[in-house]
Enzyme design. Structure first.
Site, short mmCIF file in Angstrom:
data_model
loop_
_atom_site.label_atom_id
_atom_site.label_comp_id
_atom_site.label_asym_id
_atom_site.label_seq_id
_atom_site.Cartn_x
_atom_site.Cartn_y
_atom_site.Cartn_z
N LYS A 1 7.31 57.99 53.21
CA LYS A 1 6.80 57.27 54.38
C LYS A 1 5.27 57.27 54.38
O LYS A 1 4.64 56.24 54.52
CB LYS A 1 7.35 57.94 55.64
CG LYS A 1 6.88 57.31 56.92
CD LYS A 1 7.54 57.94 58.13
CE LYS A 1 6.85 57.50 59.40
NZ LYS A 1 7.46 58.05 60.61
N GLU B 1 4.69 66.99 47.13
CA GLU B 1 5.82 67.10 46.19
C GLU B 1 6.11 65.75 45.55
O GLU B 1 6.29 65.63 44.33
CB GLU B 1 7.09 67.58 46.92
CG GLU B 1 7.08 69.02 47.38
CD GLU B 1 6.51 69.18 48.78
OE1 GLU B 1 5.76 68.28 49.26
OE2 GLU B 1 6.80 70.21 49.41
N GLY C 1 11.07 60.02 59.54
CA GLY C 1 11.56 60.31 58.18
C GLY C 1 13.05 60.65 58.16
O GLY C 1 13.82 60.14 57.34
N ARG C 2 13.48 61.50 59.09
CA ARG C 2 14.87 61.95 59.07
C ARG C 2 15.82 60.92 59.67
O ARG C 2 17.02 61.15 59.76
CB ARG C 2 15.00 63.31 59.77
CG ARG C 2 14.37 63.37 61.15
CD ARG C 2 14.26 64.81 61.64
NE ARG C 2 13.53 64.92 62.90
CZ ARG C 2 12.21 65.03 63.00
NH1 ARG C 2 11.46 64.99 61.92
NH2 ARG C 2 11.63 65.15 64.18
N GLU D 1 14.98 69.85 62.18
CA GLU D 1 13.60 69.35 62.24
C GLU D 1 13.36 68.65 63.58
O GLU D 1 12.24 68.57 64.06
CB GLU D 1 13.30 68.40 61.06
CG GLU D 1 11.82 68.20 60.81
CD GLU D 1 11.49 67.51 59.49
OE1 GLU D 1 11.00 68.16 58.56
OE2 GLU D 1 11.74 66.29 59.40
N HIS E 1 37.20 80.26 51.35
CA HIS E 1 37.27 81.42 50.46
C HIS E 1 35.92 82.10 50.35
O HIS E 1 35.67 82.84 49.40
CB HIS E 1 37.79 80.98 49.08
CG HIS E 1 39.18 80.44 49.18
ND1 HIS E 1 40.30 81.24 49.12
CD2 HIS E 1 39.63 79.18 49.41
CE1 HIS E 1 41.38 80.48 49.28
NE2 HIS E 1 41.00 79.24 49.46
N LYS F 1 2.33 73.82 54.62
CA LYS F 1 1.73 72.85 53.69
C LYS F 1 0.25 73.17 53.48
O LYS F 1 -0.25 73.20 52.37
CB LYS F 1 1.84 71.42 54.25
CG LYS F 1 3.20 70.80 54.21
CD LYS F 1 3.04 69.32 54.59
CE LYS F 1 4.34 68.70 55.03
NZ LYS F 1 4.19 67.37 55.60
O1 F6P Z 1 8.59 67.93 55.95
C1 F6P Z 1 8.01 67.04 56.83
C2 F6P Z 1 8.26 65.62 56.48
O2 F6P Z 1 7.26 64.90 57.11
C3 F6P Z 1 9.64 65.11 56.88
O3 F6P Z 1 9.73 64.85 58.23
C4 F6P Z 1 9.75 63.92 56.02
O4 F6P Z 1 11.05 63.41 55.99
C5 F6P Z 1 9.27 64.49 54.71
O5 F6P Z 1 8.21 65.35 55.08
C6 F6P Z 1 8.81 63.51 53.69
O6 F6P Z 1 7.75 62.74 54.14
P1 F6P Z 1 7.30 61.42 53.42
O7 F6P Z 1 8.43 60.46 53.48
O8 F6P Z 1 6.10 60.95 54.16
O9 F6P Z 1 6.98 61.76 51.99
#
Ligand code: F6P
Length: 550
Positions: A211, A217, A273-274, A359, A390, A514
């Site tokens: 987003k 990452e 995002g979620r 979240e 199990h 972060k």
């Molecule tokens: O971990 C926080 C967060 O902002 C989530 O809410 C989001 O889904 C994820 O990081 C990834 O964010 P982006 O889509 O901006 O890479």
């Protein structure tokens, strides 16, 4: 009184009434509730679209449900719901609208943010996604060397990974089996390495899903993926256009990364995002299952959106599930909630819900900026049945904690299986029904004795029961049913956030880690002196450097 002029939740008369009612119910057993009311199972069942929802195995009576609905009214859940659907900026700490519901609204709808109808833009992106998905699926979209794409690798994290990864697993039976789909999220290089090690770069398409397009990452993995591709193809940057597309709200960053914005599929800041996998973030899924199935899934979401928006409180499933969560979390001290899908295809469903729920509602500060003095979001966990039986079900049955559970199952397998495997489906579902029954009704000492169990083992073999669960059944796990299920949980989470008076749409809690990771990194790589490092972390960093031979 809160800073926003609203009564503090735990000081309302509705809260007090529920507390009192809880005391009255303390010694009531589900066995009695069923005995006293032969119509209970039928009465405490809802049908929403294709979802059959049985909530009779909950520690509730008509009075409980009435009191819970009164709490919802007092906390203005429906007012906030309506404000969300209208596009008001209910994400107050980020000053944003919350409009994932617009992503699945019909093309004719008019939903405005800042005076502009957002639906045409949503439909435009869906059409662009469909054209692209069809081109990749048909082989019309070629890689740099002219080969067709055989593998799609989605690179993203959190909401930009969990949704498409979960839904791809869920709808595998609808996917193009001649293609492969992989999902890379972890900054651990092993994730990307394992995803690409057996792939031909000439046949691989990377979808960079972010987003913000600033998530460390994702940008790190995307950069490594580009290196892998260009090295493998022995090509320069000109190869990127055929092998990289971006899903983002941030065109500037996409272009900075080197992806042509003509290969970018857009979404908007009013999609959390979620809550985003039915936006452009679902592109990998759309390529897997095809645009038509994707649209069916959106229709499933929309069906439950409309139910949530219009159904009266007594029949409103997300409202009911949300309130049941409040009932257990706030009045029975339940700390966690188990989600137990009896479908192998839902192997990532609970992981997806963890982000959606935790979240959204894992917060101790209310919408008014004040600390809350009541429990908020639960720990959500679980794995597909029957494996959990199990492993950890022992604790569900005889542990000291109350853990409300959701059982989710389907009447028929999605694919034509060999006859023996079809028969296994009944065994799978028999387990689902048996678990709900055992949790609710248990086994009395008298029943245990009647089986001839020696007296010294009677307590060990007794099951107290009275452990609540919801059972959700559908005929099969189709794209539409998946959409219905996800929307059901999205709105359930919404209801709980509204009752607890928290902003379910921000996530400030993930920021500190972060920032600290960025600060600590030079200490690991260069041995840099990092200001403000505590003694424990300093010593761990030193040990790490020694282990790394630095
Ligand atoms: O971990 C926080 C967060 O902002 C989530 O809410 C989001 O889904 C994820 O990081 C990834 O964010 P982006 O889509 O901006 O890479």
């Amino acid at each position: 009184m809160n800073a926003d002029g609203r009564s503090r939740l735990d000081q309302t008369s509705e809260w007090a009434a529920l507390g009192k009612h809880r005391e009255q119910l303390a010694s009531t057993h589900l066995r009695e509730l069923f005995e006293q009311d032969p119509g209970r199972a039928e009465r405490y069942t809802l049908q929403v679209g294709d979802l059959h929802l049985d909530y009779s195995k909950h520690l509730v009576t008509d009075e409980t449900l009435r009191l819970l609905r009164e709490l919802a009214a007092a906390t203005k859940v429906t007012e906030l719901r309506d404000a969300m659907f209208r596009g008001e900026k209910i994400n107050i700490t980020e000053n944003r609208a919350v409009l994932h519901t617009a992503l699945r609204a019909p093309g004719s709808a008019d939903i405005e943010v800042d005076g502009e109808n957002v639906v045409p833009a949503v439909q435009h992106v869906l059409t662009r996604m469909s054209t692209f998905a069809d081109r990749v699926r048909s082989g019309d979209w070629k890689g740099h060397t002219g080969k067709r794409i055989k593998t799609v690798v989605n690179v993203g994290i959190g909401g930009s990974d969990l949704g498409p990864a979960m839904a791809y697993e869920a709808l595998r039976a609808y996917s193009d089996r001649d293609m492969q789909f992989r999902f890379v999220s972890n900054v651990d290089g092993a994730d990307l390495h394992e995803a690409v090690r057996d792939l031909d770069p000439a046949e691989t398409l990377f979808i960079i899903a972010s987003k913000t397009f600033t998530t460390i990452e994702t940008i790190t993995n995307a950069t490594s993926a580009r290196d892998w591709l260009l090295t493998g193809l022995r090509a320069g940057d000109e190869a990127v256009a055929k092998h990289f597309v971006a899903l983002s709200t941030n065109a500037e960053k996409v272009s900075e990364f080197g992806i042509d914005t003509a290969n970018m599929f857009e979404f908007w800041d009013w999609v959390g995002g979620r809550y985003s996998y039915d936006s452009a973030i679902g592109l990998s899924l759309m390529i897997a299952i095809g645009p038509e199935h994707f649209r069916e899934m959106l229709a499933g979401f929309h069906l439950v959106d409309e139910h949530f928006r219009c159904a009266p409180p007594e029949e409103n499933a997300p409202l009911l599930l949300g309130l049941l969560g409040v009932w257990y979390g706030n009045f029975w001290d339940a700390q966690s909630h188990a989600v137990l899908p009896y479908s192998h295809y839902l192997s990532k469903f609970t992981a997806y819900l963890q982000q959606l729920d935790m979240e959204s509602n894992g917060k101790y500060v209310g919408r008014d900026g004040e600390e809350v003095s009541w429990q908020t979001g639960p720990v959500v966990w679980g794995t597909p049945g029957t494996n959990g039986q199990h492993a950890y079900y022992q604790l569900l049955h005889q542990g000291t904690k109350m853990i409300p559970a959701d059982f989710i199952g389907f009447a028929q397998p999605v694919e034509d299986l060999q006859p023996g495997l079809v028969a296994q489906h009944d065994l799978l579902m028999a387990n689902l029904f048996a678990q709900g029954q055992a949790l609710a009704f248990g086994k009395t000492p008298e029943q245990v004795r009647a089986e001839g169990v020696p007296e010294e083992l009677v307590t060990h073999k007794t099951f107290k029961g009275n452990r609540p669960s919801t059972t959700i059944l559908a005929k099969e796990l189709s794209p539409s049913v998946l959409g219905q299920l996800i929307a059901l949980y999205e709105h359930k989470v919404f209801v709980q956030g509204a009752v607890w008076n928290i902003d379910s749409f921000d996530q400030w809690g993930v920021e500190l880690g972060k920032v600290l990771a960025k600060r600590v990194e030079p200490a690991l790589t260069e041995g840099a002196e990092v200001e403000g490092l505590d003694a424990s972390t300093k010593s761990l960093v030193a040990t790490y450097r020694t282990m790394r031979g630095r």
